[in-house]
Design an enzyme around this catalytic site. Structure first.
Site, PDB file in Angstrom:
ATOM      1  N   THR A  46       0.784  -1.348  -0.099  1.00 31.45           N
ATOM      2  CA  THR A  46       0.157   0.143  -0.019  1.00 31.45           C
ATOM      3  C   THR A  46       0.881   1.143  -0.117  1.00 31.45           C
ATOM      4  O   THR A  46       0.731   2.114  -0.684  1.00 31.45           O
ATOM      5  CB  THR A  46      -0.804  -0.044   1.309  1.00 31.45           C
ATOM      6  OG1 THR A  46      -1.736  -1.084   1.364  1.00 31.45           O
ATOM      7  CG2 THR A  46      -1.907   1.140   1.150  1.00 31.45           C
ATOM      8  N   TYR A 116     -13.422  -4.594  -1.979  1.00 34.05           N
ATOM      9  CA  TYR A 116     -14.739  -4.121  -2.602  1.00 34.05           C
ATOM     10  C   TYR A 116     -15.564  -5.217  -2.712  1.00 34.05           C
ATOM     11  O   TYR A 116     -16.775  -4.975  -2.492  1.00 34.05           O
ATOM     12  CB  TYR A 116     -14.137  -3.332  -3.960  1.00 34.05           C
ATOM     13  CG  TYR A 116     -15.310  -2.803  -4.669  1.00 34.05           C
ATOM     14  CD1 TYR A 116     -15.893  -1.672  -3.889  1.00 34.05           C
ATOM     15  CD2 TYR A 116     -16.180  -3.174  -5.848  1.00 34.05           C
ATOM     16  CE1 TYR A 116     -16.912  -0.887  -4.694  1.00 34.05           C
ATOM     17  CE2 TYR A 116     -16.959  -2.787  -6.512  1.00 34.05           C
ATOM     18  CZ  TYR A 116     -17.774  -1.489  -5.740  1.00 34.05           C
ATOM     19  OH  TYR A 116     -18.714  -0.950  -6.337  1.00 34.05           O
ATOM     20  N   TYR A 142      -2.318 -10.696   4.561  1.00 36.20           N
ATOM     21  CA  TYR A 142      -2.373  -9.299   4.875  1.00 36.20           C
ATOM     22  C   TYR A 142      -3.769  -8.936   5.391  1.00 36.20           C
ATOM     23  O   TYR A 142      -4.843  -8.754   4.414  1.00 36.20           O
ATOM     24  CB  TYR A 142      -1.838  -8.261   3.735  1.00 36.20           C
ATOM     25  CG  TYR A 142      -1.670  -6.894   3.994  1.00 36.20           C
ATOM     26  CD1 TYR A 142      -2.117  -6.218   5.457  1.00 36.20           C
ATOM     27  CD2 TYR A 142      -1.540  -5.999   3.268  1.00 36.20           C
ATOM     28  CE1 TYR A 142      -2.012  -5.060   5.600  1.00 36.20           C
ATOM     29  CE2 TYR A 142      -1.517  -4.633   3.277  1.00 36.20           C
ATOM     30  CZ  TYR A 142      -1.537  -4.081   4.734  1.00 36.20           C
ATOM     31  OH  TYR A 142      -1.384  -2.872   4.964  1.00 36.20           O
ATOM     32  N   ARG A 147      -9.149  -0.845   5.113  1.00 30.60           N
ATOM     33  CA  ARG A 147      -8.939  -0.301   3.692  1.00 30.60           C
ATOM     34  C   ARG A 147      -9.700  -1.365   2.801  1.00 30.60           C
ATOM     35  O   ARG A 147     -10.373  -0.825   1.813  1.00 30.60           O
ATOM     36  CB  ARG A 147      -7.520  -0.520   3.278  1.00 30.60           C
ATOM     37  CG  ARG A 147      -6.738   0.900   3.629  1.00 30.60           C
ATOM     38  CD  ARG A 147      -5.249   0.716   3.075  1.00 30.60           C
ATOM     39  NE  ARG A 147      -4.394   1.799   3.318  1.00 30.60           N
ATOM     40  CZ  ARG A 147      -4.583   3.063   2.482  1.00 30.60           C
ATOM     41  NH1 ARG A 147      -4.885   3.134   1.420  1.00 30.60           N
ATOM     42  NH2 ARG A 147      -3.461   4.092   2.995  1.00 30.60           N
ATOM     43  N   LYS A 170       0.478 -10.098   7.978  1.00 31.34           N
ATOM     44  CA  LYS A 170       0.516  -8.587   8.448  1.00 31.34           C
ATOM     45  C   LYS A 170      -0.768  -8.586   8.911  1.00 31.34           C
ATOM     46  O   LYS A 170      -1.701  -8.037   8.330  1.00 31.34           O
ATOM     47  CB  LYS A 170       0.879  -7.923   7.270  1.00 31.34           C
ATOM     48  CG  LYS A 170       1.059  -6.350   7.418  1.00 31.34           C
ATOM     49  CD  LYS A 170       1.263  -5.655   6.230  1.00 31.34           C
ATOM     50  CE  LYS A 170       1.392  -4.239   6.496  1.00 31.34           C
ATOM     51  NZ  LYS A 170       1.571  -3.434   5.535  1.00 31.34           N
ATOM     52  N   ILE A 212       5.781  -5.014   9.472  1.00 34.28           N
ATOM     53  CA  ILE A 212       6.022  -4.562   8.274  1.00 34.28           C
ATOM     54  C   ILE A 212       5.721  -2.769   8.141  1.00 34.28           C
ATOM     55  O   ILE A 212       4.468  -2.504   8.391  1.00 34.28           O
ATOM     56  CB  ILE A 212       5.128  -5.186   7.263  1.00 34.28           C
ATOM     57  CG1 ILE A 212       5.780  -6.564   6.862  1.00 34.28           C
ATOM     58  CG2 ILE A 212       4.949  -4.202   5.721  1.00 34.28           C
ATOM     59  CD1 ILE A 212       4.822  -7.437   6.104  1.00 34.28           C
TER      60      ILE A 212
END
Length: 305
Positions: A46, A116, A142, A147, A170, A212
């Site tokens: 990202t 989405y 992740y 997000r 993560k 991270i």
């Protein structure tokens, strides 16, 4: 298979005045990371603005990271693995990118949960099962629901972690009860990495092995030392470093990441250029706060607090 212990920096992607990828600036940033003790390079996450990169750019950025990590890792006498972001919301495209990035020479892949279209938990298991079977590389999961609008449960994580090359996660949910549940269910079968710099120590206290990091772009040694102090039993020293980064963290995340961290790198002379649209530059008032915070932290004289 453990990919790394310590701090992996989610490096920013530099663009030139024409908005094109700037490989020389990227190599310089990776050199700085490795010389300052970063334990891994995370390319095209990202923070690396991966969602704005074309397929060809994505591969070029990752190839540059692999070459630079090999070059400067040899200089310091240690292997610095490169983890490449390959996630998306189309399983077939994720598989294609995984294959291409494996061919580019990365050491591991990182796949964010699909966004989405928000698949089900059963769909997540099917998605990651196909991704894991597609490559011979270790894979980092992740989870960042803020997000993606999709939260991978601890039960689902544990099921996916049964796949032999799913080796780490993560975790950026901000839910420490959830992280504890993952640790209880997975044990040593899955390495937990903090996905946020403001709660590295809480994740480590639950059995995590590293982070991270975003702030690692500008202070890689601090983040590396924080993790290692904790793992070596110097809890007070690690806590001092964790609390010490909080004032600058508040500024770095006062706008959408990676707007401010990229501005900080530019202030330090790394020639990162601007973020790609739709992200816009930070306002002048925020940049003034950033410069003051960096000065207070010792980053404008080549040092870190």
């Amino acid at each position: 298979m453990k990919i790394f212990t310590g701090s992996g920096t989610a490096v920013c992607t530099p663009f030139d005045a024409n908005g094109k990828f700037n490989p020389a600036a990227y190599e310089k940033l990776i050199q700085f990371q490795i010389e300052q003790g970063a334990d891994a390079i995370v390319s095209c996450g990202t923070t690396g603005e991966v969602s704005t990169l074309s397929k060809d750019e994505h591969i070029e950025v990752v190839r540059t990271a692999v070459a630079a990590a090999k070059k400067y890792g040899a200089v310091v006498g240690r292997k610095v693995p490169v983890i490449a972001g390959a996630g998306g919301n189309d399983t077939a495209l994720c598989m294609e990118m995984g294959t291409l990035l494996q061919q580019a020479g990365v050491d591991a892949l990182m796949y964010v949960t699909p966004y989405y279209n928000k698949t089900s938990q059963r769909g997540l298991v099917a998605h990651y099962t196909r991704l894991a079977a597609n490559v011979d590389l270790p894979i980092v999961l992740y989870n960042i629901p803020v997000r993606t609008a999709l939260h991978m449960t601890a039960e689902t994580t544990a099921e996916i972690a049964k796949l032999p090359n799913i080796v780490a996660i993560k975790e950026a949910s901000g839910d420490f009860g959830h992280v504890a549940d993952i640790a209880a269910r997975c044990g040593d079968n899955l390495d937990i990495l903090s996905g946020n710099d403001d709660y590295i120590l809480p994740i480590l206290s639950l059995g995590g092995v590293g982070v991270i990091s975003t702030i690692g772009n500008i202070a890689p040694k601090v983040v590396h030392d924080m993790v290692m102090k904790f793992l070596d039993g110097d809890i007070a020293g690690a806590r001092a470093l964790q609390l010490g980064i909080m004032p600058i963290m508040r500024v770095l995340f006062a706008d959408v990441n990676p707007i401010v961290i990229k501005a900080a790198l530019n202030i330090m002379g790394f020639d990162m250029g601007e973020c790609r649209a739709p992200l816009v530059n930070a306002e002048d008032a925020l940049l003034a706060k950033l410069q003051a915070a960096m000065r207070d932290y010792g980053l404008l004289n080549g040092q870190s607090a």
